[in-house]
Design an enzyme around this catalytic site. Sequence first.
Site, short mmCIF file in Angstrom:
data_model
loop_
_atom_site.label_atom_id
_atom_site.label_comp_id
_atom_site.label_asym_id
_atom_site.label_seq_id
_atom_site.Cartn_x
_atom_site.Cartn_y
_atom_site.Cartn_z
N CYS A 1 10.58 10.72 -2.19
CA CYS A 1 11.88 11.01 -1.56
C CYS A 1 12.98 11.37 -2.56
CB CYS A 1 12.31 9.83 -0.70
SG CYS A 1 12.07 8.23 -1.49
N SER B 1 -2.91 -2.43 15.05
CA SER B 1 -2.01 -1.75 16.01
C SER B 1 -2.73 -1.00 17.11
CB SER B 1 -1.12 -0.76 15.26
OG SER B 1 -0.37 -1.42 14.30
N GLN C 1 19.28 4.04 -4.34
CA GLN C 1 18.29 4.24 -3.28
C GLN C 1 18.36 3.20 -2.17
OE1 GLN C 1 15.14 5.90 -6.53
NE2 GLN C 1 14.24 5.45 -4.55
N ASN D 1 16.53 9.53 3.29
CA ASN D 1 15.24 9.35 2.60
C ASN D 1 14.05 9.36 3.55
OD1 ASN D 1 16.77 6.81 3.14
ND2 ASN D 1 14.80 5.86 2.71
N ARG E 1 17.92 0.36 -6.70
CA ARG E 1 17.97 0.02 -5.27
C ARG E 1 19.35 -0.57 -4.97
NH1 ARG E 1 14.16 1.87 -2.05
NH2 ARG E 1 12.45 0.87 -3.17
N HIS F 1 19.46 8.04 0.43
CA HIS F 1 19.48 7.89 -1.03
C HIS F 1 20.62 8.76 -1.59
CE1 HIS F 1 15.77 5.83 -0.78
NE2 HIS F 1 14.96 6.68 -1.36
N VAL G 1 8.15 5.64 8.42
CA VAL G 1 8.10 7.10 8.26
C VAL G 1 7.30 7.73 9.39
CG1 VAL G 1 7.28 8.98 6.79
CG2 VAL G 1 8.44 7.02 5.76
N SER H 1 15.43 1.18 3.08
CA SER H 1 14.37 1.62 4.01
C SER H 1 13.23 2.29 3.28
CB SER H 1 14.94 2.54 5.09
OG SER H 1 15.58 3.64 4.49
P1 A2P Z 1 0.01 -1.12 11.08
O1 A2P Z 1 1.33 -1.15 11.78
O2 A2P Z 1 -1.15 -1.19 12.00
O3 A2P Z 1 -0.09 -2.06 9.91
P2 A2P Z 1 5.43 0.89 6.70
O4 A2P Z 1 5.48 1.86 5.56
O5 A2P Z 1 6.64 0.95 7.57
O6 A2P Z 1 5.08 -0.49 6.27
O7 A2P Z 1 4.19 1.40 7.66
C1 A2P Z 1 2.90 1.54 7.19
C2 A2P Z 1 2.05 2.24 8.23
O8 A2P Z 1 0.72 2.39 7.70
C3 A2P Z 1 1.88 1.45 9.51
O9 A2P Z 1 1.81 2.35 10.60
C4 A2P Z 1 0.57 0.73 9.30
O10 A2P Z 1 -0.10 0.38 10.48
C5 A2P Z 1 -0.20 1.82 8.60
N1 A2P Z 1 -1.36 1.25 7.89
C6 A2P Z 1 -1.39 0.25 6.98
N2 A2P Z 1 -2.63 0.01 6.56
C7 A2P Z 1 -3.44 0.88 7.22
C8 A2P Z 1 -4.85 1.13 7.24
N3 A2P Z 1 -5.69 0.47 6.46
N4 A2P Z 1 -5.31 2.12 8.05
C9 A2P Z 1 -4.46 2.82 8.84
N5 A2P Z 1 -3.12 2.63 8.87
C10 A2P Z 1 -2.63 1.67 8.07
#
Ligand code: A2P
Length: 346
Positions: free
Chosen positions: A130, A42, A157, A323, A243, A250, A16, A160
Amino acid sequence: MTKELTVAVVGATGAVGRKMIETLEARHFPVKTLVPMASSRSAGKTVTFRGEKVTVIEARPDAFEGVDVALFSAGAKTSRALSPEAAGRGAVVIDNSSAFRMDPDVPLVVPEVNGEAALHHKGIIANPNCSTIQMVVALKPLYDRFGIERIIVSTYQAVSGAGARAVEELMDQTRARLAGERPAPEVLPVSGLPVHHPIAFNVLPQIDVFEENGFTKEEMKMVRETRKILDDPDIPVTPTCVRVPVVTGHSEAVYIETKTPFELDEVYRVLSRAPGVVVVDDPASQDYPMPLDAAGRPEVFVGRIRRDLAHSRGLNLWVVSDNLLKGAAYNAVQIAELLVERGGLR
Ligand code: A2P
């Protein structure tokens, strides 16, 4: 001239979050500085915004200094921990998680339905689930014109909505099954639970965990959030959330009973003029909304409009939307636009 803003996207590396960044760019949102944030895993990666690489930083409280708008889509835990920190530093938070949706101090906003509510925020605004968003966009014009006595909805749904790992599982399983293999499912229906079921060539009548009443949490979100957004605390909503092996988009079979009688002509007219709705309904040419057509588009598509056979005030609709866009990123950016236009920033 519109003030240029510092905009944080928390969860910038997620499904998202990426769409949020794309939508900010596509809608020409007045971004002076984009601050992509994610977990420490990341930090140092880059995302592309307006053709340039922007470095992702770890989401920490002090990272929100100077941020005007913070779009969150990093799960409820991250939102609970960091949204108040961002809001406390003067940002308006638009939160895509479920953390604050039912908090009476937090507006739950779909701009086409209850945009006004966004202006009463105290620093945090919640983006609904969503499935709820696309349903209320389609129902609001009918609600205003005819009243709605009850809603029965079955969802179809896309995977993704369960995240990138779930999409990978669908792809891998599909390839494996076509090759005659039966790999063990690991993600769906709920990654944190011990039992998993295949999604390829299957449908799963479970989204999120079960509550004590036999409905799933996703289903109860549709009940509670619809009531809050329509400001109708008693409207009966009966959802079944399912799902299906679709990647994006969706679909929902929605049945309503109106309070006052309706003519189908007027239903078409009301829906055709409704903001954010596109009517696609021509049985003679087999024209109706489908997820493959809705994917990548911001609107909510409505078709298969027909009076019920048993109930004269019963109306059936088929409602499809992307969605990740109207169901998440686009709705969040629309809220931010509304704040800019109506002076709702801090
Ligand atoms: P990261 O890629 O560093 O894990 P999705 O819904 O596609 O799984 O994505 C979840 C998003 O939330 C990713 O960008 C993920 O970063 C981020 N995220 C998960 N845990 C944390 C955290 N503790 N603090 C900040 N961002 C987070």
